[in-house]
Design a protein around this motif. Structure first.
Motif, PDB file in Angstrom:
ATOM      1  N   SER A  59       7.137   1.784   8.979  1.00  0.00           N
ATOM      2  CA  SER A  59       6.262   2.185   7.814  1.00  0.00           C
ATOM      3  C   SER A  59       6.247   0.913   6.727  1.00  0.00           C
ATOM      4  O   SER A  59       5.959   0.881   5.617  1.00  0.00           O
ATOM      5  N   ARG A  60       7.754   0.388   6.827  1.00  0.00           N
ATOM      6  CA  ARG A  60       7.999  -0.501   5.976  1.00  0.00           C
ATOM      7  C   ARG A  60       6.966  -1.769   5.649  1.00  0.00           C
ATOM      8  O   ARG A  60       6.537  -2.360   4.795  1.00  0.00           O
ATOM      9  N   THR A  61       6.407  -2.001   6.947  1.00  0.00           N
ATOM     10  CA  THR A  61       5.266  -3.266   7.049  1.00  0.00           C
ATOM     11  C   THR A  61       3.844  -2.551   7.216  1.00  0.00           C
ATOM     12  O   THR A  61       2.787  -3.225   6.723  1.00  0.00           O
ATOM     13  N   LEU A  62       3.625  -1.165   7.579  1.00  0.00           N
ATOM     14  CA  LEU A  62       2.197  -0.855   8.003  1.00  0.00           C
ATOM     15  C   LEU A  62       1.964   0.227   7.022  1.00  0.00           C
ATOM     16  O   LEU A  62       0.622   0.430   6.757  1.00  0.00           O
ATOM     17  N   GLY A  63       2.856   0.946   6.308  1.00  0.00           N
ATOM     18  CA  GLY A  63       2.622   1.996   5.260  1.00  0.00           C
ATOM     19  C   GLY A  63       2.822   3.213   6.140  1.00  0.00           C
ATOM     20  O   GLY A  63       2.455   3.707   7.281  1.00  0.00           O
ATOM     21  N   GLY A  64       3.220   4.400   5.254  1.00  0.00           N
ATOM     22  CA  GLY A  64       3.561   5.546   5.833  1.00  0.00           C
ATOM     23  C   GLY A  64       2.503   6.346   6.435  1.00  0.00           C
ATOM     24  O   GLY A  64       2.639   6.760   7.529  1.00  0.00           O
ATOM     25  N   TRP A  65       1.432   6.569   5.726  1.00  0.00           N
ATOM     26  CA  TRP A  65       0.266   7.413   6.407  1.00  0.00           C
ATOM     27  C   TRP A  65      -0.411   6.694   7.352  1.00  0.00           C
ATOM     28  O   TRP A  65      -1.052   7.134   8.335  1.00  0.00           O
ATOM     29  N   GLN A  66      -0.502   5.463   7.398  1.00  0.00           N
ATOM     30  CA  GLN A  66      -0.932   4.528   8.527  1.00  0.00           C
ATOM     31  C   GLN A  66      -0.180   4.711   9.802  1.00  0.00           C
ATOM     32  O   GLN A  66      -0.755   5.023  10.728  1.00  0.00           O
ATOM     33  N   VAL A  67       0.964   4.853   9.740  1.00  0.00           N
ATOM     34  CA  VAL A  67       1.970   5.002  10.937  1.00  0.00           C
ATOM     35  C   VAL A  67       1.642   6.324  11.594  1.00  0.00           C
ATOM     36  O   VAL A  67       1.286   6.347  12.897  1.00  0.00           O
ATOM     37  N   PRO A 121      -0.370  -6.390  17.047  1.00  0.00           N
ATOM     38  CA  PRO A 121       0.196  -6.251  18.409  1.00  0.00           C
ATOM     39  C   PRO A 121       1.752  -5.838  18.360  1.00  0.00           C
ATOM     40  O   PRO A 121       2.086  -5.142  19.304  1.00  0.00           O
ATOM     41  N   HIS A 122       2.667  -6.382  17.559  1.00  0.00           N
ATOM     42  CA  HIS A 122       4.248  -5.977  17.384  1.00  0.00           C
ATOM     43  C   HIS A 122       4.386  -4.638  16.866  1.00  0.00           C
ATOM     44  O   HIS A 122       5.432  -4.088  16.958  1.00  0.00           O
ATOM     45  N   HIS A 123       3.174  -3.849  16.475  1.00  0.00           N
ATOM     46  CA  HIS A 123       3.349  -2.624  15.965  1.00  0.00           C
ATOM     47  C   HIS A 123       3.076  -1.629  17.024  1.00  0.00           C
ATOM     48  O   HIS A 123       3.384  -0.291  16.990  1.00  0.00           O
ATOM     49  N   VAL A 124       2.494  -1.987  18.137  1.00  0.00           N
ATOM     50  CA  VAL A 124       1.939  -1.001  19.239  1.00  0.00           C
ATOM     51  C   VAL A 124       3.092  -0.297  19.879  1.00  0.00           C
ATOM     52  O   VAL A 124       3.249   1.073  19.943  1.00  0.00           O
ATOM     53  N   LEU A 125       4.277  -0.884  20.140  1.00  0.00           N
ATOM     54  CA  LEU A 125       5.166  -0.588  20.739  1.00  0.00           C
ATOM     55  C   LEU A 125       6.098   0.646  19.937  1.00  0.00           C
ATOM     56  O   LEU A 125       6.354   1.983  20.341  1.00  0.00           O
ATOM     57  N   PRO A 126       6.461   0.211  18.534  1.00  0.00           N
ATOM     58  CA  PRO A 126       7.044   1.197  17.736  1.00  0.00           C
ATOM     59  C   PRO A 126       6.084   2.529  17.657  1.00  0.00           C
ATOM     60  O   PRO A 126       6.617   3.600  17.473  1.00  0.00           O
ATOM     61  N   LEU A 127       4.768   2.260  17.284  1.00  0.00           N
ATOM     62  CA  LEU A 127       3.854   3.466  17.209  1.00  0.00           C
ATOM     63  C   LEU A 127       4.022   4.196  18.484  1.00  0.00           C
ATOM     64  O   LEU A 127       3.817   5.688  18.475  1.00  0.00           O
ATOM     65  N   CYS A 128       4.102   3.934  19.693  1.00  0.00           N
ATOM     66  CA  CYS A 128       4.333   4.718  21.048  1.00  0.00           C
ATOM     67  C   CYS A 128       5.548   5.388  21.071  1.00  0.00           C
ATOM     68  O   CYS A 128       5.307   6.690  21.318  1.00  0.00           O
ATOM     69  N   ILE A 129       6.497   4.734  20.411  1.00  0.00           N
ATOM     70  CA  ILE A 129       7.809   5.529  20.389  1.00  0.00           C
ATOM     71  C   ILE A 129       7.531   6.754  19.350  1.00  0.00           C
ATOM     72  O   ILE A 129       8.039   7.899  19.702  1.00  0.00           O
ATOM     73  N   VAL A 130       6.846   6.347  18.353  1.00  0.00           N
ATOM     74  CA  VAL A 130       6.767   7.518  17.215  1.00  0.00           C
ATOM     75  C   VAL A 130       5.751   8.567  17.987  1.00  0.00           C
ATOM     76  O   VAL A 130       5.967   9.757  17.567  1.00  0.00           O
ATOM     77  N   ALA A 131       4.754   8.198  18.674  1.00  0.00           N
ATOM     78  CA  ALA A 131       4.131   9.334  19.209  1.00  0.00           C
ATOM     79  C   ALA A 131       4.735   9.876  20.289  1.00  0.00           C
ATOM     80  O   ALA A 131       4.605  11.314  20.484  1.00  0.00           O
TER      81      ALA A 131
END
Length: 302
Positions: free
Chosen positions: A186-194, A74-84
């Motif tokens: 990416s430090r916690t989720l992984g580069g290609w996963q992000v 859940p704490h990855h969702v907001l950063p991923l939205c910012i990336v998107a």
């Protein structure tokens, strides 16, 4: 624990691998603006943006399903939205709109500012603290690229467009934020996963927008337009980020981000190789000076 983390961060093997991955990413990205320029002449900028995101998102969805990748926390969702918002929607849309008003050559002026934008967001979002000398060489390298691009534009008689310039500036800010935010997670989720999950998150919206903005027919598109769409969808939107985010994590966001200074010159080298365009001695001299700035920025990045 903190001391061990710093030692690991400065691991020469890991850092060198980061610069290599970052360099591969920059080489892939160097074809993005020319390809966008070709495609946007036959495809509307909004449809081009959402179509490339939909294609890349569909491929990314297949990848995470085939590999049975675990869903982001859940704490990855907001950063991923910012990336998107930054690199899936913001930068592609704003550059596609800008390239209706300016040439891809003129856009190099703003690409020269991208390393600075990335470094600033690396401090604001990534918690990095480069040394003062880093900023000196970063500004100098950006000034060299911008100065070279402006001189080329003046010599070629290219006219600037205030609308195009504003759109490119916004695109650079969006891209710098997306780069730094993506590298941070990416430090916690992984580069290609992000990049895959950022594309997957945006896929439903992009598919709807693609359906609403699609022209009545695509039969009129030329092969260069189709190839450009394929390039910006698969390489610019997905494959390049796999290497780029890995490089930013391994070598540092602010430091590896300086490799973007070389992106315009990779484009020139590509033009010389494929289109047999002339490479002037001045071009070579500026390239060497930029390489020196990148090397110096790397030394003082931490």
């Amino acid at each position: 624990m903190e001391h061990a983390s710093k030692l690991q961060h400065r691991n020469p093997v890991k850092t060198s691998s980061g610069w290599l991955n970052g360099l591969i990413g920059v080489v892939i990205f160097s074809g993005s603006l020319p390809a966008t320029r070709i495609a946007v002449q036959e495809i509307g900028p909004v449809f081009l943006t959402v179509a490339r995101a939909s294609i890349a998102g569909a491929v990314a969805l297949c990848i995470v399903l085939l590999l049975r990748e675990r869903r982001p926390a859940p704490h990855h969702v907001l950063p991923l939205c910012i990336v998107a918002l930054g690199v899936v929607l913001g930068f592609p849309l704003l550059t596609a709109m800008a390239l209706q008003y300016v040439t891809s050559a003129h856009s190099i002026v703003f690409v020269g500012l991208l390393p600075l934008a990335t470094a600033v967001f690396a401090v604001l979002r990534g918690g990095e603290r480069p040394k003062p000398a880093f900023w000196l060489f970063s500004v100098l390298g950006s000034a060299l690229v911008v100065g070279f691009a402006v001189s080329q534009g003046l010599s070629d008689g290219l006219m600037a467009s205030p609308v195009g310039d504003c759109l490119m500036l916004l695109a650079i800010l969006a891209c710098g934020l997306g780069y730094a935010e993506g590298a941070k997670v990416s430090r916690t989720l992984g580069g290609w996963q992000v990049i895959c999950w950022a594309l997957v998150i945006s896929l439903p919206v992009m598919l709807v927008l693609t359906a609403f903005t699609a022209p009545p027919t695509l039969a009129h598109l030329s092969w260069p337009a189709w190839l450009s769409l394929a390039y910006v969808s698969l390489f610019s939107m997905l494959i390049g980020f796999v290497f780029w985010y890995r490089g930013l994590v391994q070598g540092g966001i602010a430091a590896v981000g300086q490799l973007q200074l070389l992106q315009p010159f990779f484009g020139l080298a590509l033009a010389a190789t494929l289109l047999h365009e002339q490479v002037s001695p001045g071009m070579i001299g500026v390239t060497l000076a930029v390489i020196a700035c990148v090397a110096a920025a790397r030394r003082f990045s931490s």
